[in-house]
Design a protein around this motif. Structure first.
Motif, mmCIF file in Angstrom:
data_model
loop_
_atom_site.group_PDB
_atom_site.id
_atom_site.type_symbol
_atom_site.label_atom_id
_atom_site.label_comp_id
_atom_site.label_asym_id
_atom_site.label_seq_id
_atom_site.Cartn_x
_atom_site.Cartn_y
_atom_site.Cartn_z
ATOM 1 N N VAL A 141 0.836 -1.210 0.000
ATOM 2 C CA VAL A 141 0.000 0.000 0.000
ATOM 3 C C VAL A 141 0.864 1.250 0.000
ATOM 4 N N TRP A 142 0.267 2.377 -0.382
ATOM 5 C CA TRP A 142 0.951 3.676 -0.529
ATOM 6 C C TRP A 142 2.038 3.596 -1.590
ATOM 7 N N THR A 143 1.863 2.693 -2.546
ATOM 8 C CA THR A 143 2.932 2.461 -3.514
ATOM 9 C C THR A 143 2.898 3.555 -4.587
ATOM 10 N N SER A 144 3.795 4.523 -4.446
ATOM 11 C CA SER A 144 3.783 5.674 -5.356
ATOM 12 C C SER A 144 4.090 5.218 -6.773
ATOM 13 N N ASN A 145 3.295 5.698 -7.698
ATOM 14 C CA ASN A 145 3.500 5.488 -9.146
ATOM 15 C C ASN A 145 3.453 4.032 -9.589
ATOM 16 N N ALA A 146 2.892 3.156 -8.748
ATOM 17 C CA ALA A 146 2.859 1.729 -9.142
ATOM 18 C C ALA A 146 2.080 1.526 -10.437
ATOM 19 N N ASP A 147 1.201 2.473 -10.761
ATOM 20 C CA ASP A 147 0.369 2.308 -11.964
ATOM 21 C C ASP A 147 1.144 2.605 -13.250
#
Ligand SMILES: Cc1cc2nc3c(=O)[nH]c(=O)nc-3n(C[C@H](O)[C@H](O)[C@H](O)COP(=O)(O)OP(=O)(O)OC[C@H]3O[C@@H](n4cnc5c(N)ncnc54)[C@H](O)[C@@H]3O)c2cc1C
Length: 404
Positions: A141-147
């Motif tokens: 969770v809170w994974t910045s820019n994972a998308d």
């Protein structure tokens, strides 16, 4: 020993002879890398020059002087690269350093979990060996820019029988594969820059284990030390922070990154925006505003000096382990100070957002400042690290990780 003048002469000659705005981004990245000007602090064997970080500034200055596009910036070069250099195999360094620098492979951090943030050692995301691969299941969770990135730097539990720090392994997970479901989380800025990542049976090749099996905590510590150090120059190379079309003309992308919006996105320029708000709002004659303004300027100047000290050898250098926490706390203090002063000088207009706001960039920044004291380890955790590891104070009580 490196001679600054000689380095400047060499870098100037190279950039003047080689920068060509009509070259494609991909060809320009490739040219910088093979001639060792992309990341000169990297080791010679990995397309670098072993330059100390202080001297890398000279190369950046010469690059900016001719208006050239910088190499890819951000998480890959600033975090994944030093981890590869410290813990990676030759095959990993060759493949990933080259891919990041020339193919613009991007990375994100997959460490935090719903029940493991400050206490990362409680991570439960599991990886189970299956032939030449690891099969991963869990939630980050809170994974910045994972998308939008290519690679997740993932902390996983490979041995459930060993608790806390043991049994953890660091894996490089390719994001675009079945079993990786990235769900954006919307913030109060209106953006959705971080995500929940639900991983269900995703696969990591055995050759993509970074560091020793069960040695994930040592890798994580290297990672956190680099993450907390905002003086890390590789995060500010001046090149793109995310994906850019490799076939676009390099000059067009360089120009885009020079616009105020591009600079603000790259994390620069807020000090200038604040200066403008204070002057344009006519608050520059208000003694209280002047006092707060000068205090911020002083703080910024001190940060610059601390930055310089981190590059100094010998006694001037801060004590081991101090740089990351000091840098992180300074950035979040400065962020709050800038936000509060900027909102104060705008008066009621400070409540406006978007096109109605006196500066939409500033309002966006103001709404994002709470993140500064949380992301990369909270201020409390940084103070604990300073107290315990640098000042030698008694340790904080630890959470009970044995009762699960
Ligand atoms: C903008 C942003 C981007 C982020 N990007 C990423 C990312 O890309 N990848 C990733 O893995 N994570 C990311 N994070 C997550 C971030 O690392 C965690 O939020 C952070 O480490 C805190 O963990 P937590 O949210 O679980 O809070 P908790 O650990 O639950 O902490 C809650 C509160 O308790 C305090 N606290 C906890 N333990 C102690 C202690 N021992 N002593 C004193 N106080 C304590 C904390 O300071 C905090 O105030 C991001 C967070 C933010 C805000």
């Amino acid at each position: 020993m490196h001679d600054e003048d000689a380095l400047r002469t060499e870098a100037r000659a190279w950039y003047e002879a080689n920068w060509d705005p009509d070259l494609s981004v991909g060809a320009w990245f490739h040219r910088m890398m093979v001639d060792r000007w992309a990341y000169p602090t990297w080791p010679q064997r990995w397309w670098g020059r072993d330059l100390p970080t202080g001297l890398a500034r000279v190369v950046r200055e010469e690059r900016r002087r001719v208006g050239a596009l910088g190499p890819p910036s951000g998480i890959g070069p600033s975090l994944l690269a030093p981890m590869l250099i410290a813990h990676g195999t030759d095959e990993q360094c060759k493949r990933y350093l080259w891919g990041m620098a020339t193919q613009n492979w991007t990375a994100c951090q997959m460490l935090s979990e719903p029940d493991a943030g400050s206490d990362l050692a409680s991570a439960r995301c599991a990886a189970v060996r299956d032939g030449d691969e690891w099969v991963v299941t869990g939630t980050k969770v809170w994974t910045s820019n994972a998308d939008i990135v290519d690679i997740g730097m993932l902390l996983a539990r490979t041995d459930p029988t060993v608790r806390a720090h043991g049994g953890l392994t660091f894996l490089l997970l390719w994001r675009d594969q079945p079993g990786v479901d990235v769900r954006p989380l919307r913030q109060m800025t209106g953006d959705a820059t971080f995500n929940e990542v639900v991983i269900d049976g995703a696969r990591v090749a055995a050759r993509d284990v970074l560091g020793d099996l069960g040695g994930g905590w040592a890798v994580t510590r290297t990672f956190l030390a680099h993450e907390r150090n905002s003086f890390n120059p590789a995060s500010h190379e001046g090149g793109p922070f995310g994906k850019v079309p490799l076939d676009a003309p390099a000059g067009v992308i360089a120009e885009r990154l020079r616009t105020p919006r591009g600079a603000a996105i790259a994390g620069r320029g807020i000090a200038q925006v604040l200066d403008g708000l204070v002057r344009d709002g006519g608050s520059v004659t208000d003694p209280i505003v002047r006092q707060r303004f000068v205090a911020l300027q002083t703080r910024r100047r001190l940060m610059t000096y601390t930055n310089q000290r981190t590059r100094s050898p010998g006694e001037a250098a801060p004590r081991a382990g101090a740089v990351g926490p000091i840098s992180k706390i300074t950035v979040s203090d400065l962020g709050r100070g800038q936000r509060d002063l900027g909102l104060a000088v705008q008066g009621p207009h400070g409540m406006l957002v978007g096109d109605d706001a006196p500066s939409s960039e500033f309002q966006h920044y103001a709404l994002s400042t709470p993140a500064l004291s949380i992301a990369g380890g909270t201020d409390e955790i940084q103070r604990n690290a300073l107290g315990e590891r640098v000042l030698g104070l008694p340790g904080e009580p630890k959470p009970d990780t044995t009762s699960r």
